[in-house]
Design an enzyme around this catalytic site. Structure first.
Site, PDB file in Angstrom:
ATOM      1  CB  THR A 269       6.342   5.726  10.094  1.00  0.00           C
ATOM      2  OG1 THR A 269       5.477   6.797  10.474  1.00  0.00           O
ATOM      3  CG2 THR A 269       6.886   5.051  11.342  1.00  0.00           C
TER       4      THR A 269
ATOM      5  CE  LYS B  96       4.689   7.383  13.685  1.00  0.00           C
ATOM      6  NZ  LYS B  96       3.400   7.991  13.926  1.00  0.00           N
TER       7      LYS B  96
ATOM      8  CE  LYS C  25       5.840   1.971   8.051  1.00  0.00           C
ATOM      9  NZ  LYS C  25       5.456   3.057   7.179  1.00  0.00           N
TER      10      LYS C  25
END
Ligand code: NAD
Length: 637
Positions: free
Chosen positions: A434, A509, A584
């Protein structure tokens, strides 16, 4: 790659063999490079047609490069040859089924593997120097690379004659036998190629072509049909021996040199294949039955030894011309069961960089499914079934697909810079980490500049999904690269969604995880409020999980211990999906929202809460659902 020059010019995808000293013999790498180019150009609107030719005066391509097959086969390793053939045959089928015109310029020797490369093109052009043949029976093999389909379709019994004797065809013969379409003197080829490149119009070929030269084979057709109509090898041999003609004498002399088992199997293959329902795939599948067994039960290794290694030209074949048992022939052609040629790209080599919590189980699943996986992690971690490399470059070299599963975009960019220069042409860089959308797009651009394809394919499903092979992949990047990686997604996950061009996987995502972060917080808030209102957590779960407040956070990952399905809450909030990683992802969402000038008030609030939780409180290293114990202790002030 030094042996093959692949590029686009004008409206054409161009493939030129550049190994004239080896008569342009096809290596495994060359086959894979051709296939990768075809995959790339299929949906590339700039490419209207594909043009295949070769350097050097003597040969378009005199066959497959069988030296390594011999070496490995002699050492008892038959997998190398089988994998080479599988990939080559798949490439042959792709050429025949290609949705854009494929044009092959076939000069000089065009033999075996060369017929596989040029002989299935939609437009096959020959010239005076052309000498086409399927000479496999002379080295203890059978006509392959789809050559059996061409032979089975040739007029009358020409297929049997050409396959058993390995006779060479001039330009007129090749056109008569259906191995070529057009004749044009070689002096005119450059002009035609330039016109094709400029116009992208394959109609130019028929306009440029000249009448085919006379064919000796056509003249001999009647005699060939009489002599090669026998049911089994011995019938053909008897007919040839009884006939007093130059044709019979020459054919018999050739057949006395060739491998009897190979000729008997070839004859049987052609008889079985010759039907209106014949397809190239059917022929390739039958050929592969023989390829799979030929080193073990046939004369292939002995044939190469005599012709190419020792060059003594005195092979010791297993059988005499008159005594090939029918059972040996049927054994070669028996169905292969699970080893059957299925045209799937299962022999891909995979490089895997980043064998952490997620990467290690994903790599192990690929290895368990039979893929050759070479892995590297700076921390020295490994995974079951994965061969360890000592650098990222070593893991990436020679791989068809390089998967990265790394902590962040900076590391991804550094790793990409390191490995892109050593990745093989046509390979795909598949990043499952990611990272920020900008890094994903930058890596894709660098890959494209290096002649490679990149996919961003972040995952959802966590460590459990990685181990169970049930991840969901959200994928950005070119369609053909997605198609190439699809079999891997099927093993590592249960679903892969192609979201559009480069960066769109990361966009999906980030959006998903922004929803997840916000819903987890509000779910935890609701449990803490319910506590204070005297509503039991179980009652709250029972209602919400089947009411309009339901969500993945509530139903599948309930943050309340002892309620709902097992989750990290039941394990002291040990991750699972760490709050640090959620932080994050929320930062990535905030960064993307800022770049795109999108207003994301709840995403911003979720980011601030997780930031405080991880950086100022006790959230670091705890699962992201540990927001519930944080909130339950608090009051409004
Ligand atoms: P991890 O920290 O366990 O694994 C990352 C690995 O990369 C480590 O083993 C590290 O040593 C290695 N590494 C770092 N720099 C390297 C380099 N230059 N070369 C080679 N290896 C290097 O993290 P993870 O949980 O496996 O997550 C990996 C990625 O997947 C992250 O981007 C994460 O956001 C994403 N992700 C994680 C989860 C999850 O539940 N853990 C879920 C979805 C997505």
């Amino acid at each position: 790659m030094p042996d093959i020059h692949i590029r686009t010019e004008g409206r054409a995808g161009r493939i030129t063999l550049t190994r004239p000293k080896a008569l342009n013999a096809l290596t495994w790498e060359m086959c894979r490079a051709v296939e990768a180019a075809l995959d790339r150009w299929r949906d590339d609107d700039r490419v209207a047609l594909v043009l295949i030719d070769a350097e050097g005066e003597k040969a378009f391509c005199a066959g497959g490069d069988i030296a390594e097959m011999y070496r490995t086969g002699k050492a008892g390793d038959f997998d190398y040859g089988r994998a080479f053939w599988r990939d080559e045959y798949r490439m042959n089928a792709k050429l025949a089924e290609y949705p854009k015109p494929v044009i092959a310029f076939l000069h000089g020797f065009v033999m075996g593997g060369g017929v596989g490369l040029g002989g299935h093109a939609a437009h096959r052009i020959v010239c005076d120097s052309t000498r086409m043949s399927m000479p496999e029976c002379s080295i203890g093999f059978v006509p392959d690379v789809g050559g059996s389909a061409l032979l089975a379709r040739a007029p009358g019994r020409l297929g049997e004659y050409l396959g058993l004797t390995a006779a060479r065809m001039g330009p007129g013969d090749a056109i008569h036998a259906g191995f070529a379409d057009h004749y044009l003197p070689e002096a005119d080829w450059d002009g035609l190629k330039a016109a094709l490149v400029a116009s992208g119009d394959a109609g130019q070929i028929a306009r440029a072509a000249r009448p085919a030269p006379a064919s000796d084979l056509a003249a001999a057709q009647h005699g060939i049909d009489q002599l090669f109509g026998g049911e089994a090898l011995l019938d053909v041999v008897n007919l040839l021996r009884a006939e007093d003609s130059a044709l019979a004498a020459t054919a018999l002399a050739a057949m006395e040199r060739n491998a009897p088992l190979s000729m008997a199997v070839t004859l049987e293959m052609l008889h079985r294949l010759r039907s209106p329902s014949l397809t190239l795939r059917k022929a390739l599948e039958m050929e592969y039955r023989v390829s799979h067994r030929i080193m073990l039960h046939g004369d292939f290794l002995e044939g190469i030894r005599a012709a190419i290694i020792d060059k003594d030209k005195t092979p010791r074949w297993r059988h005499a011309l008159e005594t090939v048992p029918a059972v040996d022939v049927s054994r070669m052609l028996m169905p292969l069961g699970p080893d059957k040629l299925d045209f799937r790209e299962t022999n891909m080599q995979i490089g895997f960089i980043g064998l952490g919590n997620m990467g290690a189980p994903m790599a192990a699943n690929l290895a368990a499914a039979g893929y050759a996986v070479t892995g590297f992690d700076v921390a020295g971690t490994t995974a079951p079934g994965v061969t360890s490399a000592d650098s990222a470059r070593a893991a990436a070299e020679g791989a068809d697909i390089v998967i990265t599963m790394l902590p962040n975009g900076d590391i991804l960019r550094a790793v990409a810079d390191d490995i892109l220069p050593v990745m093989r042409p046509g390979a795909v860089l598949l990043d499952c980490s990611t990272v920020d959308v900008a890094s994903a797009r930058e890596v894709a651009a660098r890959a494209e500049a290096a002649g490679l394809a990149a996919l961003d394919a972040p995952v959802s499903g966590g460590v459990g999904g990685a181990a169970a092979g049930t991840l969901t992949f959200m994928v950005g990047g070119p369609e053909d690269a997605f198609a190439k990686a699809d079999p891997l997604f099927e093993i590592m996950g249960q679903k892969a969604v192609h979201c559009g061009p480069a960066g769109n996987g990361q966009a999906a995502k980030i959006c998903n995880n922004m929803i997840l972060g916000a819903t987890m917080i509000v779910t935890c808030e609701a449990f803490a409020l319910a506590d204070k209102l005297g509503l039991s957590r179980q009652a709250m779960f029972d209602v919400v999980s089947t009411s309009s407040g339901y969500s993945w956070s509530m139903n599948a990952y309930c943050p309340a211990p002892g309620v709902g399905p097992a989750s990290p809450a039941d394990n002291g909030y040990k991750p699972g999906f760490a709050a640090d990683l959620m932080l994050k992802d929320l930062r990535l969402a905030a960064q993307a929202a800022e770049a795109a000038d999108a207003d994301t008030p709840l995403g911003t609030a979720a980011l601030e809460l997780y930031r405080r939780f991880v950086e100022e409180e006790d959230g670091a290293g705890r699962d992201f659902s540990a927001m519930l114990p944080r909130l339950e202790k608090r009051t409004r002030n």
